[in-house]
Design a protein around this motif. Sequence first.
Motif, short mmCIF file in Angstrom:
data_model
loop_
_atom_site.label_atom_id
_atom_site.label_comp_id
_atom_site.label_asym_id
_atom_site.label_seq_id
_atom_site.Cartn_x
_atom_site.Cartn_y
_atom_site.Cartn_z
N LYS A 34 -3.10 0.98 6.94
CA LYS A 34 -4.19 1.56 7.73
C LYS A 34 -4.93 2.58 6.86
CE LYS A 34 -6.48 2.19 11.45
NZ LYS A 34 -7.49 1.14 11.67
N GLY A 35 -4.15 3.42 6.19
CA GLY A 35 -4.76 4.44 5.33
C GLY A 35 -5.58 3.80 4.22
N LEU A 36 -5.01 2.75 3.62
CA LEU A 36 -5.72 2.10 2.51
C LEU A 36 -7.01 1.42 2.98
CD1 LEU A 36 -2.78 0.50 0.53
CD2 LEU A 36 -4.33 2.26 -0.29
N SER A 37 -7.00 0.99 4.23
CA SER A 37 -8.17 0.25 4.71
C SER A 37 -9.40 1.14 4.81
CB SER A 37 -7.87 -0.39 6.06
OG SER A 37 -7.76 0.62 7.03
N PHE A 38 -9.20 2.47 4.77
CA PHE A 38 -10.36 3.37 4.76
C PHE A 38 -11.09 3.32 3.43
CE2 PHE A 38 -7.70 5.65 7.97
CZ PHE A 38 -8.55 5.40 9.03
N PHE A 39 -10.37 2.86 2.40
CA PHE A 39 -10.99 2.84 1.07
C PHE A 39 -11.02 1.42 0.54
CE2 PHE A 39 -8.47 6.67 1.61
CZ PHE A 39 -9.40 7.66 1.41
N PRO A 40 -12.01 0.66 0.93
CA PRO A 40 -12.02 -0.71 0.41
C PRO A 40 -12.22 -0.72 -1.09
CG PRO A 40 -14.03 -0.23 1.65
CD PRO A 40 -13.13 0.94 1.81
N ASN A 41 -11.51 -1.60 -1.74
CA ASN A 41 -11.62 -1.79 -3.18
C ASN A 41 -11.27 -0.57 -4.03
OD1 ASN A 41 -12.20 -4.48 -3.23
ND2 ASN A 41 -14.38 -4.12 -2.84
N PHE A 180 -8.22 -5.62 -7.85
CA PHE A 180 -8.02 -6.96 -8.41
C PHE A 180 -7.88 -8.02 -7.32
CE2 PHE A 180 -6.05 -3.85 -11.24
CZ PHE A 180 -6.78 -4.07 -12.39
N PHE A 181 -7.16 -7.67 -6.29
CA PHE A 181 -6.91 -8.63 -5.24
C PHE A 181 -7.22 -8.02 -3.89
CE2 PHE A 181 -4.07 -10.25 -8.51
CZ PHE A 181 -4.32 -11.61 -8.40
N SER A 182 -7.60 -8.86 -2.98
CA SER A 182 -7.69 -8.37 -1.61
C SER A 182 -6.67 -9.14 -0.79
CB SER A 182 -9.10 -8.58 -1.06
OG SER A 182 -9.42 -9.95 -1.13
N TYR A 183 -6.18 -8.53 0.26
CA TYR A 183 -5.17 -9.21 1.06
C TYR A 183 -5.47 -8.98 2.53
CZ TYR A 183 -3.47 -4.46 0.90
OH TYR A 183 -3.39 -3.11 0.96
N ASN A 184 -4.90 -9.85 3.31
CA ASN A 184 -5.06 -9.74 4.75
C ASN A 184 -3.91 -8.88 5.29
OD1 ASN A 184 -5.32 -10.11 7.46
ND2 ASN A 184 -5.91 -12.27 7.25
N ARG A 185 -4.28 -7.86 6.07
CA ARG A 185 -3.23 -6.96 6.55
C ARG A 185 -2.22 -7.69 7.42
NH1 ARG A 185 -4.80 -1.87 9.53
NH2 ARG A 185 -6.88 -2.69 9.71
#
Lengths: 337, 358
Positions: A34-41, A180-185
Amino acid sequence: MYPENIIASTSEGHWLAILLGVIIHFVVISVYMKGLSFFPNRNIIGIYSSVGKGTALFFLIPVLLYFLMVIIITVRAYSEIITIVFLSNTPLWAIMALLLFISTYIASCGLETIFRTGILLAILFLPLILFIFFVSFQNVDWRYAIPIDGNFQFIKKRDYLESFFAFSGGYLFLGFVQPFFSYNRKNVLIAAAVLIPFFFFSVYIPILTFGQATASTFFLPFVVAVDAININWLMFDRVTMFFIISLIAFVMLFLSLVSWKTIRIIEQFIPSIKPVYMLISLSVIIFLFCLSVPDWKDVEKLFWWNTILRFYVLIAIPISIYLIGIHSKRKNQHENI
Amino acid sequence: MKTYKLAAIALLHFCLLFILSGCWNNKDINHRVLPVAMGISKQDKEYKVILKIPEPHQGTTQIKIVSATGTTITQVVDKISMNMESSVDLLHVKVIIIERETAEQGVKDIISGFMRARDVSAKALVVICDEDLDEFFSKIKKTTGPEGTTLFDFFEKNAGWNPQIALTRIWMVYRSIHSYTHDVAIPLVKSGKSTMVEQIGSAVIKNGKMVGEINSDETLLVNAFNGEGIQGRIEVMDHASVLIISDRMEHKSKLIEQKPYLQSQINIKVVLLETRGDPSTKVIKKELEHLLTNRFNLMFTKFQTSKADILGLGQFYRTQISRSQLKFWRSKYYPHLKMDIKFHINIQNEGYLKTSSD
């Protein structure tokens, strides 16, 4: 080793101990993501640095230390396990050198290689591990699961706190791979859920085979339980060998992932050195350190020291990322208005 | 510059060849001997170990028996290894034969040693020998065929195993040493006259010590109880002999005023093989029920007096007795256990001939 810790921490109602660990694991992962989702990329190094150099130092140095300790302990512990289980004549340093060499090589090739190797290893070894998991039910006596009533006595036990190594190792990489990668939570949570039965089985198979009183005398309960499997139609006598070898393959992958993360952090503070040289010197230092650990008692001591760091990583990192995330979101909203 | 780099990488990969072979202090297979059976006896604090080694010799296998004594088993094996031209590798030991007197003194140290060092597989079978080990091995040497694995085949489930032979592996004996509720039976053998080994019955092992003896008919019941499967066993009575083809069990356990009660029903399906005179199926059923019940009750009182829970009955009381009390299962509860066993016989078919039903 996870079963050993759990079996040592309580004499009945092991499911409660495992369940608590799994729940904490889930909470930590979801807060972290959740925390990381505030900072995309952006990865966590970038996030902490954007707040300030002090914050970055404060949070990343323990993580760095934790990673170093994890590499040292993993290399040392697994090479010891290899000598106990099958290579009893091979000197430790040779096994450690091999483990470190291969993982350093994989790490030096970058993140993409690590993930591709991961898929390859999964195709090669996961069916084998699953097969061994299923056949290990051969000697099970379900009545050993009883009594099932548990209590929370185990929380205070040192063994139980140490058992968290099984949970805290993997999830941090989610914060490193971002650019480098994106993932689905959702997929990550599903993957974590798929792992749950394995935590339960790894503890319950030795208990159901031997009973608590006997299982608690083993150093590697699951390995012994696998050793007791007898399959007439299989031409190989010891299934344990396959189990340990596939485990080692994954351990190498894990090591390369952790050393890659370590290099990322060091790079942030000392950007002048080329990462490959840094990686090589890091593994040499780790190798020397591993050599200087004389016996298993010291490995356990290191393990215990690392437990303190582990809980710091387990608690502080996800929560801090989450708080920074909320904070920056508010700030953005203010600026927009 | 580029050639240098290439050469360096090539050199590195060449060095890898040495690591990849994975051999360290490796002894080739022709410099190892792989014993298949190991005999252990204890004579006043000294272990005597006898190894049965098959040796390939010009197309056939010859059996070699070596023995030595020492204070620990590993020391003895080491001694044998030292005195032989090749090194001894216990990896393939399939059968451990323990002398009866040694078993009566207790095998805890021996079994724990095997579990710890892992040289010997935890799956190796444990057998107790009812005569002097030297004699046993020398007789075996005479009667063994060219394969050299006969002793092992005798117990292997897909080879010479019969349902009246107990089947116990090292890890099961180890479990019985530590478990609160589970003991084991170990086959008791001696060298036979016409066959290589002769099965006498089973030794009752409690906490790693031999405390009693049961015959092979009783071992059959133990195997039935432990779910080993007793198919293929032929039962002979006054009027008929039958072949057991399947068995199934149901248990009801109760604990009244700290006294355990157990109701068990064993359903057995049989096929009629041979009759004497003209008995009806009813008579045969009754006879078989009577025979098995009597045999079981006799055996069970034997177990109770020796306080060894071979049937693992304590397992049924795990729900009712707390873990701290379960520790005393063998001494406090088990001797007072009231067991009510019923055999239910079904005659599945009577072969090609008809038999009257009443």
